[in-house]
Design a protein around this motif. Structure first.
Motif, short mmCIF file in Angstrom:
data_model
loop_
_atom_site.label_atom_id
_atom_site.label_comp_id
_atom_site.label_asym_id
_atom_site.label_seq_id
_atom_site.Cartn_x
_atom_site.Cartn_y
_atom_site.Cartn_z
N THR A 115 0.84 -1.19 0.00
CA THR A 115 0.00 0.00 0.00
C THR A 115 0.88 1.24 0.00
O THR A 115 1.79 1.36 0.81
N ARG A 116 0.59 2.16 -0.92
CA ARG A 116 1.33 3.40 -1.02
C ARG A 116 0.36 4.58 -1.02
O ARG A 116 -0.65 4.55 -1.71
N ASP A 117 0.67 5.57 -0.24
CA ASP A 117 -0.14 6.78 -0.17
C ASP A 117 0.43 7.82 -1.12
O ASP A 117 1.49 8.40 -0.88
N ARG A 118 -0.25 8.04 -2.25
CA ARG A 118 0.19 8.99 -3.26
C ARG A 118 -0.64 10.28 -3.22
O ARG A 118 -0.69 11.01 -4.20
N SER A 119 -1.29 10.53 -2.10
CA SER A 119 -2.12 11.73 -1.98
C SER A 119 -1.25 12.98 -1.98
O SER A 119 -0.12 12.97 -1.50
N GLY A 120 -1.83 14.06 -2.52
CA GLY A 120 -1.14 15.33 -2.53
C GLY A 120 -1.29 16.03 -1.19
O GLY A 120 -2.03 15.58 -0.31
N PRO A 121 -0.60 17.14 -0.99
CA PRO A 121 -0.70 17.87 0.28
C PRO A 121 -2.08 18.51 0.44
O PRO A 121 -2.72 18.91 -0.54
N ALA A 122 -2.54 18.59 1.68
CA ALA A 122 -3.83 19.23 1.96
C ALA A 122 -3.68 20.74 1.80
O ALA A 122 -2.70 21.33 2.24
N LEU A 123 -4.68 21.34 1.15
CA LEU A 123 -4.65 22.77 0.88
C LEU A 123 -5.63 23.49 1.80
O LEU A 123 -6.77 23.05 1.97
N LEU A 124 -5.21 24.58 2.38
CA LEU A 124 -6.06 25.39 3.24
C LEU A 124 -7.02 26.19 2.37
O LEU A 124 -6.60 27.01 1.54
N GLN A 125 -8.31 25.95 2.53
CA GLN A 125 -9.33 26.63 1.74
C GLN A 125 -9.76 27.94 2.36
O GLN A 125 -9.91 28.94 1.67
N SER A 126 -10.00 27.95 3.66
CA SER A 126 -10.45 29.17 4.32
C SER A 126 -10.22 29.05 5.82
O SER A 126 -10.01 27.95 6.34
N ILE A 127 -10.29 30.20 6.51
CA ILE A 127 -10.17 30.26 7.96
C ILE A 127 -11.36 31.02 8.50
O ILE A 127 -11.71 32.08 7.99
N GLN A 128 -12.00 30.47 9.50
CA GLN A 128 -13.15 31.11 10.12
C GLN A 128 -12.88 31.33 11.60
O GLN A 128 -12.40 30.42 12.28
N ASP A 129 -13.14 32.53 12.06
CA ASP A 129 -13.02 32.83 13.48
C ASP A 129 -14.21 32.25 14.24
O ASP A 129 -15.36 32.44 13.83
N ILE A 130 -13.94 31.55 15.32
CA ILE A 130 -14.99 30.90 16.09
C ILE A 130 -15.08 31.58 17.45
O ILE A 130 -14.09 31.69 18.18
N SER A 131 -16.27 32.06 17.75
CA SER A 131 -16.48 32.73 19.03
C SER A 131 -17.38 31.92 19.96
O SER A 131 -17.77 32.41 21.01
N ARG A 132 -17.68 30.71 19.60
CA ARG A 132 -18.58 29.92 20.42
C ARG A 132 -17.79 29.14 21.47
O ARG A 132 -16.62 28.79 21.26
N TYR A 133 -18.47 28.86 22.55
CA TYR A 133 -17.88 28.09 23.64
C TYR A 133 -18.53 26.72 23.65
O TYR A 133 -19.73 26.57 23.94
N ASP A 134 -17.75 25.70 23.29
CA ASP A 134 -18.25 24.33 23.30
C ASP A 134 -18.30 23.85 24.74
O ASP A 134 -17.27 23.57 25.35
N ALA A 135 -19.51 23.76 25.26
CA ALA A 135 -19.66 23.50 26.69
C ALA A 135 -20.02 22.07 27.01
O ALA A 135 -19.90 21.65 28.17
N ALA A 136 -20.47 21.30 26.03
CA ALA A 136 -20.86 19.91 26.30
C ALA A 136 -20.80 19.12 24.99
O ALA A 136 -20.95 19.69 23.91
N SER A 137 -20.57 17.84 25.12
CA SER A 137 -20.51 16.95 23.96
C SER A 137 -21.16 15.62 24.32
O SER A 137 -20.88 15.06 25.38
N GLY A 138 -22.03 15.15 23.44
CA GLY A 138 -22.73 13.89 23.69
C GLY A 138 -22.30 12.81 22.73
O GLY A 138 -22.10 13.07 21.53
N ASN A 139 -22.12 11.61 23.23
CA ASN A 139 -21.79 10.45 22.40
C ASN A 139 -23.05 9.61 22.19
O ASN A 139 -23.73 9.26 23.15
N PHE A 140 -23.33 9.29 20.93
CA PHE A 140 -24.55 8.58 20.60
C PHE A 140 -24.21 7.36 19.72
O PHE A 140 -23.20 7.34 19.03
#
Length: 220
Positions: free
Chosen positions: A49-74
């Motif tokens: 198996t060989r990984d011939r993928s190209g480099p990941a390109l940055l498409q955009s940057i978004q400023d996040i002002s939210r506070y992630d206060a909880a996370s649920g596993n389902f």
């Protein structure tokens, strides 16, 4: 006296003898591989198996002002069945049993807090904050914990998979898993937990800055 084997060998054409010899060599060769008579030959036919993928390109940057206060596993078990109206399941039809596992985050968008939503007294000992209600993020399916338990396909569906670019695709069951996980998150107390955690965080932060009284409320 000529034996029957010698008579048969005399009647066999030269090309038939050559083909028989090649077949015999191949049989012995693959039998040796199967029985591991010749060490190292197994690696000769192994896959690499060989990984011939190209480099990941940055498409955009978004400023996040939210506070992630909880996370649920389902986790949800999706049982998706597609039947043809006038054909039996053995001929045309599919049924997939899929276990989908994912997470949903609950957050409070602090970027929507305006100047009128924060009140501080002159002595800077009391603060009142009014925040927007907690909201749910998009469900994220965990590929490492999600898997297909069983797949049943009719004869025509199996033949169709041979000519398909994406045989045995699981997009349909994955979309259903995401949908059910999102519905389960709405029925849970995840947003309430997020608001409580946000309140605790802000109270602890402001009290460490010298505020003795902190009031946090939530509004639409």
């Amino acid at each position: 006296m000529t034996t029957p084997i010698r008579r048969l060998s005399r009647r066999m054409p030269g090309w038939a003898k050559a083909v028989s010899a090649v077949v015999l060599v191949l049989v012995v060769f693959f039998a040796g591989i199967r029985l591991s008579v010749l060490p190292g030959l197994k690696d000769l036919f192994g896959t690499e198996t060989r990984d011939r993928s190209g480099p990941a390109l940055l498409q955009s940057i978004q400023d996040i002002s939210r506070y992630d206060a909880a996370s649920g596993n389902f986790q949800v078990v999706v049982d998706l069945e597609k039947d043809a109206k006038y054909l039996p399941d053995a001929i045309r039809g599919t049924r997939t049993l899929y276990v989908g596992a994912g997470t949903v985050d609950a957050y409070v968008d602090l970027g929507k807090v305006g100047e009128n939503d924060v009140t501080v007294n002159d002595d800077r000992t009391s603060a009142t904050l009014r925040l927007p209600h907690a909201r749910l993020g998009k469900p994220a399916l965990d590929a490492d914990r999600s898997y297909a338990v069983s797949k049943q396909r009719g004869l025509l569906d199996r033949i169709g998979d041979l000519f398909s670019d994406n045989p045995n695709g699981e997009q349909a069951v994955q979309k259903l898993a995401v949908k059910h996980i999102g519905e389960a998150a709405k029925e849970s107390q995840l947003t309430a937990r997020a608001e409580k955690n946000t309140t605790d965080m802000l109270e602890g932060l402001l009290r460490s800055l010298g505020f003795k009284e902190v009031k946090v409320s939530y509004a639409a």
